[in-house]
Write a protein that holds these residues in place. Structure first.
Motif, PDB file in Angstrom:
ATOM      1  N   TYR A   1      56.251 -10.351  25.158  1.00  0.00           N
ATOM      2  CA  TYR A   1      55.117 -10.121  24.267  1.00  0.00           C
ATOM      3  C   TYR A   1      55.210  -8.851  23.431  1.00  0.00           C
ATOM      4  O   TYR A   1      54.390  -8.652  22.539  1.00  0.00           O
ATOM      5  CB  TYR A   1      53.820 -10.102  25.087  1.00  0.00           C
ATOM      6  CG  TYR A   1      53.596 -11.387  25.840  1.00  0.00           C
ATOM      7  CD1 TYR A   1      53.377 -12.586  25.165  1.00  0.00           C
ATOM      8  CD2 TYR A   1      53.631 -11.410  27.231  1.00  0.00           C
ATOM      9  CE1 TYR A   1      53.181 -13.764  25.848  1.00  0.00           C
ATOM     10  CE2 TYR A   1      53.444 -12.589  27.933  1.00  0.00           C
ATOM     11  CZ  TYR A   1      53.220 -13.768  27.239  1.00  0.00           C
ATOM     12  OH  TYR A   1      53.037 -14.939  27.924  1.00  0.00           O
TER      13      TYR A   1
ATOM     14  N   ASN B   1      56.860  -8.394  18.141  1.00  0.00           N
ATOM     15  CA  ASN B   1      55.597  -7.701  17.864  1.00  0.00           C
ATOM     16  C   ASN B   1      55.809  -6.217  17.635  1.00  0.00           C
ATOM     17  O   ASN B   1      55.133  -5.603  16.803  1.00  0.00           O
ATOM     18  CB  ASN B   1      54.605  -7.936  19.007  1.00  0.00           C
ATOM     19  CG  ASN B   1      54.022  -9.335  18.978  1.00  0.00           C
ATOM     20  OD1 ASN B   1      53.714  -9.864  17.913  1.00  0.00           O
ATOM     21  ND2 ASN B   1      53.870  -9.935  20.147  1.00  0.00           N
TER      22      ASN B   1
ATOM     23  N   LYS C   1      50.203  -8.255  14.633  1.00  0.00           N
ATOM     24  CA  LYS C   1      51.174  -7.754  15.597  1.00  0.00           C
ATOM     25  C   LYS C   1      50.698  -6.460  16.239  1.00  0.00           C
ATOM     26  O   LYS C   1      50.890  -6.237  17.444  1.00  0.00           O
ATOM     27  CB  LYS C   1      52.533  -7.540  14.918  1.00  0.00           C
ATOM     28  CG  LYS C   1      53.269  -8.846  14.585  1.00  0.00           C
ATOM     29  CD  LYS C   1      54.596  -8.569  13.906  1.00  0.00           C
ATOM     30  CE  LYS C   1      55.326  -9.858  13.577  1.00  0.00           C
ATOM     31  NZ  LYS C   1      55.795 -10.582  14.777  1.00  0.00           N
TER      32      LYS C   1
ATOM     33  N   ARG D   1      47.605  -5.641  16.793  1.00  0.00           N
ATOM     34  CA  ARG D   1      46.586  -6.019  17.775  1.00  0.00           C
ATOM     35  C   ARG D   1      47.238  -6.555  19.047  1.00  0.00           C
ATOM     36  O   ARG D   1      46.793  -6.269  20.165  1.00  0.00           O
ATOM     37  CB  ARG D   1      45.642  -7.063  17.184  1.00  0.00           C
ATOM     38  CG  ARG D   1      44.665  -6.515  16.147  1.00  0.00           C
ATOM     39  CD  ARG D   1      43.574  -7.516  15.829  1.00  0.00           C
ATOM     40  NE  ARG D   1      44.100  -8.722  15.202  1.00  0.00           N
ATOM     41  CZ  ARG D   1      44.248  -8.877  13.888  1.00  0.00           C
ATOM     42  NH1 ARG D   1      43.904  -7.903  13.051  1.00  0.00           N
ATOM     43  NH2 ARG D   1      44.720 -10.007  13.395  1.00  0.00           N
ATOM     44  N   GLU D   2      48.286  -7.344  18.881  1.00  0.00           N
ATOM     45  CA  GLU D   2      48.959  -7.909  20.049  1.00  0.00           C
ATOM     46  C   GLU D   2      49.654  -6.824  20.865  1.00  0.00           C
ATOM     47  O   GLU D   2      49.618  -6.844  22.105  1.00  0.00           O
ATOM     48  CB  GLU D   2      49.968  -8.972  19.616  1.00  0.00           C
ATOM     49  CG  GLU D   2      50.668  -9.682  20.757  1.00  0.00           C
ATOM     50  CD  GLU D   2      49.748 -10.546  21.594  1.00  0.00           C
ATOM     51  OE1 GLU D   2      50.173 -10.957  22.687  1.00  0.00           O
ATOM     52  OE2 GLU D   2      48.598 -10.810  21.173  1.00  0.00           O
TER      53      GLU D   2
ATOM     54  N   ALA E   1      48.720  -3.693  21.068  1.00  0.00           N
ATOM     55  CA  ALA E   1      47.653  -2.963  21.757  1.00  0.00           C
ATOM     56  C   ALA E   1      47.165  -3.743  22.977  1.00  0.00           C
ATOM     57  O   ALA E   1      46.942  -3.176  24.055  1.00  0.00           O
ATOM     58  CB  ALA E   1      46.500  -2.700  20.796  1.00  0.00           C
ATOM     59  N   LYS E   2      47.009  -5.047  22.823  1.00  0.00           N
ATOM     60  CA  LYS E   2      46.573  -5.879  23.946  1.00  0.00           C
ATOM     61  C   LYS E   2      47.573  -5.829  25.088  1.00  0.00           C
ATOM     62  O   LYS E   2      47.199  -5.638  26.258  1.00  0.00           O
ATOM     63  CB  LYS E   2      46.387  -7.323  23.485  1.00  0.00           C
ATOM     64  CG  LYS E   2      46.131  -8.295  24.629  1.00  0.00           C
ATOM     65  CD  LYS E   2      46.100  -9.742  24.151  1.00  0.00           C
ATOM     66  CE  LYS E   2      45.996 -10.699  25.334  1.00  0.00           C
ATOM     67  NZ  LYS E   2      45.961 -12.120  24.895  1.00  0.00           N
ATOM     68  N   GLN E   3      48.854  -5.994  24.775  1.00  0.00           N
ATOM     69  CA  GLN E   3      49.866  -6.079  25.822  1.00  0.00           C
ATOM     70  C   GLN E   3      50.103  -4.735  26.504  1.00  0.00           C
ATOM     71  O   GLN E   3      50.402  -4.691  27.694  1.00  0.00           O
ATOM     72  CB  GLN E   3      51.172  -6.646  25.258  1.00  0.00           C
ATOM     73  CG  GLN E   3      51.057  -8.056  24.712  1.00  0.00           C
ATOM     74  CD  GLN E   3      50.524  -9.052  25.725  1.00  0.00           C
ATOM     75  OE1 GLN E   3      50.679  -8.877  26.938  1.00  0.00           O
ATOM     76  NE2 GLN E   3      49.883 -10.115  25.235  1.00  0.00           N
TER      77      GLN E   3
ATOM     78  N   GLY F   1      47.715  -2.697  27.056  1.00  0.00           N
ATOM     79  CA  GLY F   1      46.603  -2.697  27.993  1.00  0.00           C
ATOM     80  C   GLY F   1      46.880  -3.552  29.221  1.00  0.00           C
ATOM     81  O   GLY F   1      46.518  -3.180  30.348  1.00  0.00           O
ATOM     82  N   VAL F   2      47.514  -4.701  29.017  1.00  0.00           N
ATOM     83  CA  VAL F   2      47.886  -5.558  30.151  1.00  0.00           C
ATOM     84  C   VAL F   2      48.851  -4.811  31.063  1.00  0.00           C
ATOM     85  O   VAL F   2      48.702  -4.821  32.299  1.00  0.00           O
ATOM     86  CB  VAL F   2      48.512  -6.882  29.652  1.00  0.00           C
ATOM     87  CG1 VAL F   2      49.098  -7.668  30.813  1.00  0.00           C
ATOM     88  CG2 VAL F   2      47.473  -7.717  28.907  1.00  0.00           C
TER      89      VAL F   2
ATOM     90  N   GLU G   1      49.188  -1.591  31.387  1.00  0.00           N
ATOM     91  CA  GLU G   1      48.485  -0.504  32.065  1.00  0.00           C
ATOM     92  C   GLU G   1      47.739  -1.025  33.286  1.00  0.00           C
ATOM     93  O   GLU G   1      47.696  -0.374  34.332  1.00  0.00           O
ATOM     94  CB  GLU G   1      47.504   0.182  31.115  1.00  0.00           C
ATOM     95  CG  GLU G   1      46.802   1.357  31.782  1.00  0.00           C
ATOM     96  CD  GLU G   1      45.650   1.893  30.978  1.00  0.00           C
ATOM     97  OE1 GLU G   1      45.010   2.840  31.461  1.00  0.00           O
ATOM     98  OE2 GLU G   1      45.376   1.363  29.894  1.00  0.00           O
TER      99      GLU G   1
ATOM    100  N   THR H   1      48.823   6.607  20.449  1.00  0.00           N
ATOM    101  CA  THR H   1      49.332   5.587  21.354  1.00  0.00           C
ATOM    102  C   THR H   1      49.272   6.016  22.812  1.00  0.00           C
ATOM    103  O   THR H   1      49.934   5.428  23.644  1.00  0.00           O
ATOM    104  CB  THR H   1      50.790   5.240  20.991  1.00  0.00           C
ATOM    105  OG1 THR H   1      51.551   6.437  20.957  1.00  0.00           O
ATOM    106  CG2 THR H   1      50.866   4.549  19.658  1.00  0.00           C
TER     107      THR H   1
END
Length: 276
Positions: free
Chosen positions: A119, A133, A152, A154-155, A157-159, A161-162, A164, A204
């Motif tokens: 991801y 991404n 990309k 946003r993705e 940032a999401k991943q 977080g996952v 973390e 970041t």
């Protein structure tokens, strides 16, 4: 993942084909440094084989990406996760084992590796027009337009977080260093802060656990960007099979598994995850 070359000029050593800048080659060099294998593995670049689009390099890695690991019998392994697992297994008694102590911790390390690779770091395609991404931080507008770049970002940032949420500390999968630390550190502590802060001014920093995991890998590997492998610690030997006798430079133009990286024009200290 495994390819047989017809190269008759074979070495008795393994050879890592890489570029100095790029998070996926860096994770392999970090593993090499952690295990103290610098004298057992030669280093080469795709340029020594005519470039990543050459027939000679395609014979080693049909995906035409990096890194590639050339074995003494002329066969080649590719894909970072495969190379990492092979080296960790082959040299399990050298340095840290990089294998977590319990099935649960080993599964967590594998999950962290998979999320990073699927991801964030890989385009999952050999087509140069298909971008990972992470490419939102360095690919040009001819490949990623504004809406695609925003998606990309946003993705990513999401991943992050996952990841973390999965990191448990003090290292990525728990009490011991694993292959997951080698995969995450170059991306979370160096590539993303460097590219995204320089390109977009995006802070970041990932609070707490990821920072500790990233710094832990750096501490065990000797600290700093050299430990993560954005540049080799010292000049590394050229592959005798390549015929050029070249030394690897400290700058490169490719990253990820074949993604291109633009160097910043300024040499600001990295912040984000490198922040204490």
């Amino acid at each position: 993942f495994f390819f047989q070359s017809d190269d008759s000029n074979m070495s008795s050593k393994l050879t890592l084909i890489h570029v100095p800048v790029g998070n996926n080659p860096a994770r392999i060099r970090l593993l090499i440094y952690l295990k103290g294998l610098e004298d057992q593995i030669d280093i080469s670049t795709p340029a020594d084989y005519g470039g990543m689009s050459s027939d000679a390099y395609r014979a080693l890695n049909p995906q035409c990406k990096i890194p590639t690991l050339l074995l003494p019998d002329g066969s080649a392994l590719y894909e970072s996760r495969v190379i990492s697992a092979f080296l960790a297994d082959k040299y399990r008694d050298s340095g840290p084992s990089l294998l977590a102590e319990t099935p649960e911790a080993r599964a967590r390390a594998l999950l962290l590796n998979s999320i990073h690779d699927l991801y964030i770091a890989s385009p999952n395609s050999s087509d140069p027009a298909v971008t990972a991404n992470q490419g939102c931080g360095y690919k040009g507008v001819e490949l990623i337009d504004a809406p695609a770049r925003a998606a990309k970002l946003r993705e990513v940032a999401k991943q992050v977080g996952v990841l973390e949420g999965l990191v448990v500390g003090p290292y990525a999968a728990g009490a011991a260093l694993t292959e997951a630390d080698c995969a995450l550190y170059p991306t979370l502590a160096l590539l993303l802060p460097f590219c995204l802060e320089h390109a977009f001014g995006w802070p970041t920093q990932v609070a707490g656990r990821d920072g500790k995991a990233a710094r832990g890998a750096a501490r065990e590997g000797g600290g700093g960007a050299g430990a993560a492998g954005l540049a080799p610690r010292r000049p590394l030997r050229a592959d005798p099979r390549a015929g050029g006798g070249r030394r690897v430079s400290r700058m490169g133009s490719r990253g990820g598994d074949g993604e291109s990286v633009r160097a910043s024009r300024r040499d600001r200290p990295l912040r984000g995850l490198c922040r204490p």
